[in-house]
Design an enzyme around this catalytic site. Structure first.
Site: not given
Ligand code: ADQ
Length: 460
Positions: A158, A366
């Site tokens: 992720h 991110d």
């Protein structure tokens, strides 16, 4: 059909409401409901003496169970707070200076992976498909293979995968990558994460990356793929419409007394670039005084990982910065910044997003950033807000044509982008929104798990 076993560090327990659980948890539950299976993870509890057996609970529907292991306090410190969150997290977010490596963290991490592997091996049936999530479990497949499991095992990361120059900083990186090669499929959020992994394979591991995305290295064969996480686009839009009429949004609107709102919603994490974001807001107020008393920034950032020193330091820094901005610019009837150290339900957030003129998503790095996507989905198509998005969020690959892109390190540049977003004409806002919403409709969270699972089933 084969059962699905999903392994992730934290799981949403059966009683936990969908509203609190977050979009990803909803998707995992849906995938499990569809295919039937078990969601396995840490209970979140620490105990004196941990049992090795998984504690299995049914969901009531009969198709899904959750199975948890407790950790001892020491395991929690070494595996979770230690190697996962003080080594891998900063490393993968390119914050090498914040990394705090200790050998005991690595040993503890490997031991917990081993304990999970032993527990999973006890319940796995030969045709189960196993899907492992995130940096807590890089070596889980290797530990399962050592126990003789031949199942299809897939992994999805992720967070970003760092470039080889950065990855090499962490001791035992080669072993970690070798262990990753025991998965049948390695899924990444973006093409650049996949490329970083393949670069390491080619140059450091002297492995071979095929045109078909097969990877041969360390005497093993795996495959890579890019599967950007999506959101429940339609459902989130409906949530926002309903939330607009809810008591929280109404109170918010009343309190703004006609002022425009800029919103930021993040976990309190140094990867999210919050101090620089506050500086950028300061820069907006300094360089464009016409916005003073006309705009309010609301930053929602619930505390996370408070057991890690760097997170406590960040919290103190933000408290100070927020105080400084308000002290410098506030009027007796206007506070420029509302900084809230707490979380809200998805419903409430959806209503807040819909009412915001600008969504600020400015992480320094991110994996994806679902807030960016949720902000867009929540907008009113007839009067949409503007997304100001960091070039270093994975979401930029999909949203680059509609968002206002910024370099979060360029504080004045972000301030300038906020100004442009605040004065942007309706036509341009609509155009940008339409470009982005189409992308989000074409890649929902359901598409994400279906694509990943189809590839995993097809992997040799
Ligand atoms: P996170 O770092 O937690 O996730 P993000 O994708 O922004 O980051 O958020 C995940 C979920 O948490 C979203 O559904 C969001 O609405 C919710 N959330 C975030 N901040 C919140 C707040 N202040 N209050 C309430 N809810 C909040 C990791 C990676 C990301 C990646 C996701 C999914 O770091 O890059 O997008 O996993 O793969």
């Amino acid at each position: 059909m084969a059962r699905l076993l999903i392994v992730s560090n934290r799981i949403a327990l059966p009683g936990e409401q969908a509203a609190r659980a977050g979009g990803l948890a909803v998707a995992i539950r849906e995938a499990l409901r569809k295919y039937g299976g078990i969601w396995i993870g840490w209970s979140g509890e620490t105990v004196e003496e941990a049992e090795d057996e998984l504690r299995i609970q049914g969901s009531g529907s009969g198709r899904i169970s959750v199975a948890t292991l407790d950790l001892t306090k020491e395991e929690q410190e070494l595996y979770y707070a230690g190697f996962a969150n003080s080594v891998l997290w900063p490393l993968c977010h390119y914050r090498v200076g914040l990394m705090d490596f200790q050998r005991s963290y690595y040993t503890g991490y490997m031991a917990v992976n081993d304990r999970f592997a032993a527990a999973v091996a006890r319940i796995a049936q030969p045709d189960d498909i196993i899907w492992v999530h995130d940096y807590h479990f890089l070596p889980l497949a290797a530990a399962l293979r050592r126990r003789g499991l031949k199942n299809r095992i897939g992994f999805f990361l992720h967070i970003p995968f760092p470039a080889p120059e950065v990855l090499r900083v962490v001791p035992f990186h080669e072993k970690l990558v070798a262990d990753m090669c025991d998965y049948d499929l390695l899924g990444f959020q973006t093409a650049s994460d996949e490329r970083a992994f393949c670069d390491f394979i080619r140059h450091d591991a002297r492995g071979v990356v095929g045109e078909d995305r097969s990877v041969t290295a360390f005497g093993r064969v795996t495959r890579t793929g890019v599967y950007p996480v999506g959101i429940e686009t339609e459902r989130f839009a409906l949530l926002a419409i309903a939330a607009e009429l809810g008591p929280e949004t109404k109170r918010l609107v009343q309190s703004l007394t006609g002022r425009k709102m800029v919103i930021g919603v993040d976990r309190l994490d140094y990867s999210k670039g919050l101090p620089l974001r506050f500086d950028a807001y300061s820069s907006l107020l300094a360089n464009h005084p016409q916005h003073r008393a006309k705009v309010v920034m609301m930053q929602i950032a619930p505390t996370s990982r408070n057991e890690v020193r760097q997170y406590r330091a960040l919290r103190r820094e933000l408290d100070q910065l927020a105080g400084r901005i308000n002290a410098r610019y506030a009027e007796f009837d206007w506070a420029p910044l509302r900084y809230l150290n707490r979380g809200f339900s998805r419903n409430t957030l959806a209503g807040f997003y819909r009412h915001a003129h600008v969504g600020l998503v400015t992480p320094l790095r991110d994996g994806m950033n679902l807030v960016a996507k949720e902000f867009v989905a929540a907008q009113d198509p007839d009067n949409p807000g503007v997304l100001v998005l960091s070039r270093f969020a994975g979401a930029v690959d999909e949203l680059c044509d509609g968002a206002k892109l910024v370099n979060p390190f360029d504080v004045d540049g972000v301030g300038e982008a906020m100004h442009e977003a605040l004065i942007m004409p309706l036509e341009e806002r609509k155009e940008r929104y339409e470009t982005m919403i189409k992308v989000l409709q074409a890649n929902t969270i359901n598409d994400w798990y279906e694509r990943f699972l189809a590839a995993l089933r097809g992997a040799n």
